[in-house]
Design an enzyme around this catalytic site. Structure first.
Site, mmCIF file in Angstrom:
data_model
loop_
_atom_site.group_PDB
_atom_site.id
_atom_site.type_symbol
_atom_site.label_atom_id
_atom_site.label_comp_id
_atom_site.label_asym_id
_atom_site.label_seq_id
_atom_site.Cartn_x
_atom_site.Cartn_y
_atom_site.Cartn_z
ATOM 1 N N SER A 1 -111.046 -58.953 21.674
ATOM 2 C CA SER A 1 -112.153 -58.679 22.541
ATOM 3 C C SER A 1 -112.566 -59.395 23.287
ATOM 4 O O SER A 1 -113.156 -59.537 24.533
ATOM 5 C CB SER A 1 -113.873 -58.659 21.738
ATOM 6 O OG SER A 1 -113.979 -59.922 21.324
ATOM 7 N N THR B 1 -107.255 -60.084 15.489
ATOM 8 C CA THR B 1 -107.487 -58.505 15.871
ATOM 9 C C THR B 1 -109.370 -58.403 16.030
ATOM 10 O O THR B 1 -109.576 -57.287 16.069
ATOM 11 C CB THR B 1 -107.191 -57.578 14.484
ATOM 12 O OG1 THR B 1 -108.213 -58.520 13.844
ATOM 13 C CG2 THR B 1 -105.558 -57.732 14.069
ATOM 14 N N ASP C 1 -116.123 -57.489 4.269
ATOM 15 C CA ASP C 1 -115.231 -58.366 4.601
ATOM 16 C C ASP C 1 -116.001 -59.880 5.076
ATOM 17 O O ASP C 1 -115.611 -60.951 4.649
ATOM 18 C CB ASP C 1 -115.291 -58.179 6.433
ATOM 19 C CG ASP C 1 -114.035 -57.560 6.352
ATOM 20 O OD1 ASP C 1 -112.959 -57.219 5.246
ATOM 21 O OD2 ASP C 1 -113.014 -57.022 7.415
#
Length: 321
Positions: free
Chosen positions: A155, A150, A40
């Site tokens: 968070s 996401t 990623d």
């Protein structure tokens, strides 16, 4: 990773219409499709380098991940599909960031505005389309795309947003005012963060990797979309939500394990030493947390090649297909 590069070259060598390069430059004129293969973090880094590219992008990763078009094990099949033209294009919203008249690479996940030193707050005024929303004192502020909802934004208490929704998410981080809740605005909005004040210099962080100091003002709006190639019936967006729901369901984890899980989600593959450095947790605590996460099937331990040596890394376990 030499072994991966060799395998990719071998697969692509079967297709005369594709070329392998080991370093992405800004000059990609003349190509119909550009592909990026890696973790990623590696994919994000190279998408930033391809900031001006407006054509389709094939992202190939390891397992079902946040920005992957396909898993590397399916690369051969994916190339055949692309040659046959049997693929879709998903336009991913990106953010254009302007600081002191200087445009930065598009943000695919988010732009985070924070003091450069931890444990310090910042003051700011928030405007959307020149309309004043509020003045706030907080640890920071996150401006997120649906793709980034996401990751860091969630968070910090932001909602999960479908990847094809044309909206931008604004998430205050640990505001001193309970009324400062996440706000969703249309994607054609112009977001201005003004009157920035902190005892430490304030910086804008794009996708967790590109950092730049800001003055008193940051301007954020939608940029040109990223055109991601999507293949098959399984959407990576759906897989991303499934993985997120699975992670949230495991609330019996100790705080250290949850923290490490979040770091791995955001950073990708990390060694144990890198996890210790990023979390600042004791080595013994990290070892124990990693054992718990592996036992619960939430992360995986892999041996990869970095430079000329093998290293052990940890990463989120791919969702089942």
């Amino acid at each position: 990773m030499p072994s991966v590069i060799d395998e990719v070259k071998k697969i692509i060598g079967n297709y005369s219409s594709f070329t392998v390069v080991t370093e992405v430059g800004s000059d990609v004129d003349g190509y119909d499709v550009v592909g990026v293969i890696g973790t990623d973090r590696f994919i994000l880094m190279n998408l930033h380098r391809l900031n001006s590219w407006e054509g389709p992008v094939l992202t190939v990763g390891f397992g079902l991940s946040f920005l992957n078009s396909v898993d590397i094990t399916n690369l051969d099949k994916a190339l055949t599909t692309i040659v046959d033209g049997n693929y879709d294009i998903e336009e991913i919203l990106r953010l254009s960031v302007n600081i002191k008249g200087k445009k930065l690479p598009y943000a695919i996940n988010e732009v985070a505005i924070f003091p450069s030193r931890s444990a310090m707050t910042l003051e700011y005024s928030l405007y959307v389309n020149n309309e004043y929303l509020w003045h706030d004192v907080a640890d920071g502020l996150i401006i997120s795309t649906p793709t980034g909802s996401t990751a860091y934004a969630m968070s910090a208490g932001g909602p999960l947003i479908h990847s094809r929704a044309q909206v931008i998410e604004i998430v205050p981080v640990n505001s001193t005012n309970l009324a400062r809740v996440p706000v969703i605005v249309p994607s054609d909005s112009v977001i201005m963060i003004r009157d920035l004040i902190s005892r430490s210099r304030v910086e804008a962080i794009i996708d967790g990797s590109i950092r730049t100091y800001v003055g008193s003002e940051v301007r954020i709006m939608s940029g040109k979309p990223l055109k991601l190639i999507r293949i098959g019936e399984i959407s990576s967006a759906i897989g991303r939500y499934e993985k997120k729901i699975s992670l949230l369901a495991n609330m019996d984890l100790p705080p250290s394990a949850k923290f490490i899980l979040k770091i791995l989600e955001y950073e990708g593959q990390l060694t144990q030493k890198e996890i210790v450095e990023k979390t600042m947790l004791p080595s013994r605590t990290v070892r124990n947390a990693l054992s718990i996460l592996i036992r619960k099937g939430l992360i995986q331990r892999q041996v990869i090649i970095r430079g000329n040596k093998e290293v052990i890394v940890y990463s989120l376990k791919s969702a089942e297909r």
